[in-house]
Design a protein around this motif. Structure first.
Motif, PDB file in Angstrom:
ATOM      1  N   SER A 164       0.842  -1.208   0.000  1.00  0.00           N
ATOM      2  CA  SER A 164       0.000   0.000   0.000  1.00  0.00           C
ATOM      3  C   SER A 164       0.876   1.256   0.000  1.00  0.00           C
ATOM      4  O   SER A 164       0.408   2.327   0.380  1.00  0.00           O
ATOM      5  CB  SER A 164      -0.919   0.008   1.228  1.00  0.00           C
ATOM      6  N   GLU A 165       2.142   1.075  -0.385  1.00  0.00           N
ATOM      7  CA  GLU A 165       3.099   2.187  -0.379  1.00  0.00           C
ATOM      8  C   GLU A 165       3.249   2.790   1.017  1.00  0.00           C
ATOM      9  O   GLU A 165       3.453   3.988   1.189  1.00  0.00           O
ATOM     10  CB  GLU A 165       2.691   3.258  -1.408  1.00  0.00           C
ATOM     11  N   GLY A 166       3.115   1.941   2.040  1.00  0.00           N
ATOM     12  CA  GLY A 166       3.316   2.368   3.417  1.00  0.00           C
ATOM     13  C   GLY A 166       2.128   3.058   4.049  1.00  0.00           C
ATOM     14  O   GLY A 166       2.251   3.636   5.134  1.00  0.00           O
ATOM     15  N   LYS A 167       0.972   2.965   3.425  1.00  0.00           N
ATOM     16  CA  LYS A 167      -0.195   3.716   3.906  1.00  0.00           C
ATOM     17  C   LYS A 167      -1.043   2.921   4.901  1.00  0.00           C
ATOM     18  O   LYS A 167      -1.658   3.502   5.799  1.00  0.00           O
ATOM     19  CB  LYS A 167      -1.056   4.124   2.711  1.00  0.00           C
ATOM     20  N   PHE A 168      -1.115   1.607   4.743  1.00  0.00           N
ATOM     21  CA  PHE A 168      -2.005   0.786   5.552  1.00  0.00           C
ATOM     22  C   PHE A 168      -1.207  -0.224   6.380  1.00  0.00           C
ATOM     23  O   PHE A 168      -0.024  -0.428   6.175  1.00  0.00           O
ATOM     24  CB  PHE A 168      -3.004   0.029   4.661  1.00  0.00           C
ATOM     25  N   GLY A 169      -1.897  -0.855   7.335  1.00  0.00           N
ATOM     26  CA  GLY A 169      -1.273  -1.878   8.161  1.00  0.00           C
ATOM     27  C   GLY A 169      -1.440  -1.592   9.641  1.00  0.00           C
ATOM     28  O   GLY A 169      -1.660  -0.446  10.047  1.00  0.00           O
TER      29      GLY A 169
END
Length: 240
Positions: A164-169
């Motif tokens: 998510s290109e570092g957006k989610f999690g």
């Protein structure tokens, strides 16, 4: 992928050389911005990405290598598909599980950015981690979350974060949660789960793409109170 993008486009040799140099020497942010340009460059651009992944194979996966893999995965070009099957037969993110759970289907959905289906499958996988009773009831007790194996939570989180290109999690949600002093009343609006006094309604009011607020996904059954998500965000997986 259209014929225009799969075939070599009118990029000159010098254009491609310049693009390659900018990509190879650029910061992570610059590299992410240049990936669409490499895709537009057709087969020659895909070759640059394959070489980049080959050279990065021994290093830990980061946002750029994950996005480069995702670009090749979705390119629908035989040479790219063959390259990935040869060098990354199970994907670019290690799918560790202490309980023998297969996360390849979750990986597939996240690579395609089908975030709604990936979210539903994430809950299913968390229930599998919790055991037969959780699978049958289709939701979690916070006491079950506390006993989740660290490798499994880290695998799920890495799939969400890196694709998510570092957006989610969960790790992103934890960072935001800590930044507001673990105050859920401040946390919900930050990640787009609540606006004023109104909860975001599932599924239509949630945003299932990268335009969503940071930390918006995955969901974690917030309507059952805070205990499940508090257990997830407090789990030792994020400090190990």
């Amino acid at each position: 992928m259209t014929d225009q993008t799969t075939a070599d486009l009118p990029y000159t040799s010098q254009d491609l050389t310049d693009l390659r140099c900018k990509f190879e020497s650029g910061s992570e942010k610059t590299q992410l911005q240049l990936l669409p340009e490499l895709l537009k460059a057709g087969n020659a651009g895909l070759e640059v990405l394959m070489e980049f992944l080959r050279n990065s194979q021994s290093a830990p996966t980061n946002l750029v290598t994950a996005k480069a893999y995702q670009t090749l995965y979705n390119a629908n070009v035989p040479a790219a598909t063959e390259f990935l099957q040869t060098h990354f037969p199970t994907g670019i993110i290690p799918l560790h599980s202490e309980r023998g759970i297969d996360y390849s289907s979750l990986q597939h959905l996240l690579l395609q950015q089908d975030f709604l289906a990936a979210d539903r499958l994430t809950l299913q996988k968390l229930c599998e981690l919790a055991g037969t009773q959780a699978v049958q009831r289709k939701w979690l007790y916070f006491t079950e979350v506390e006993n989740f194996p660290i490798p499994d939570l880290q695998t799920i989180n890495s799939l969400w974060f890196l694709h998510s290109e570092g957006k989610f999690g969960f790790s992103v949600q934890r960072e935001i949660w800590l930044s507001v002093g673990k105050d859920f009343l401040k946390f919900w609006p930050k990640i787009g789960w609540k606006s004023g006094n109104n909860w975001t309604r599932y599924p239509n009011e949630f945003t299932w793409d990268l335009s969503a607020p940071r930390g918006h996904l995955p969901l974690s059954n917030q309507l059952r109170g805070v205990r499940v998500i508090a257990a997830l965000l407090s789990h030792p997986a994020w400090s190990s």
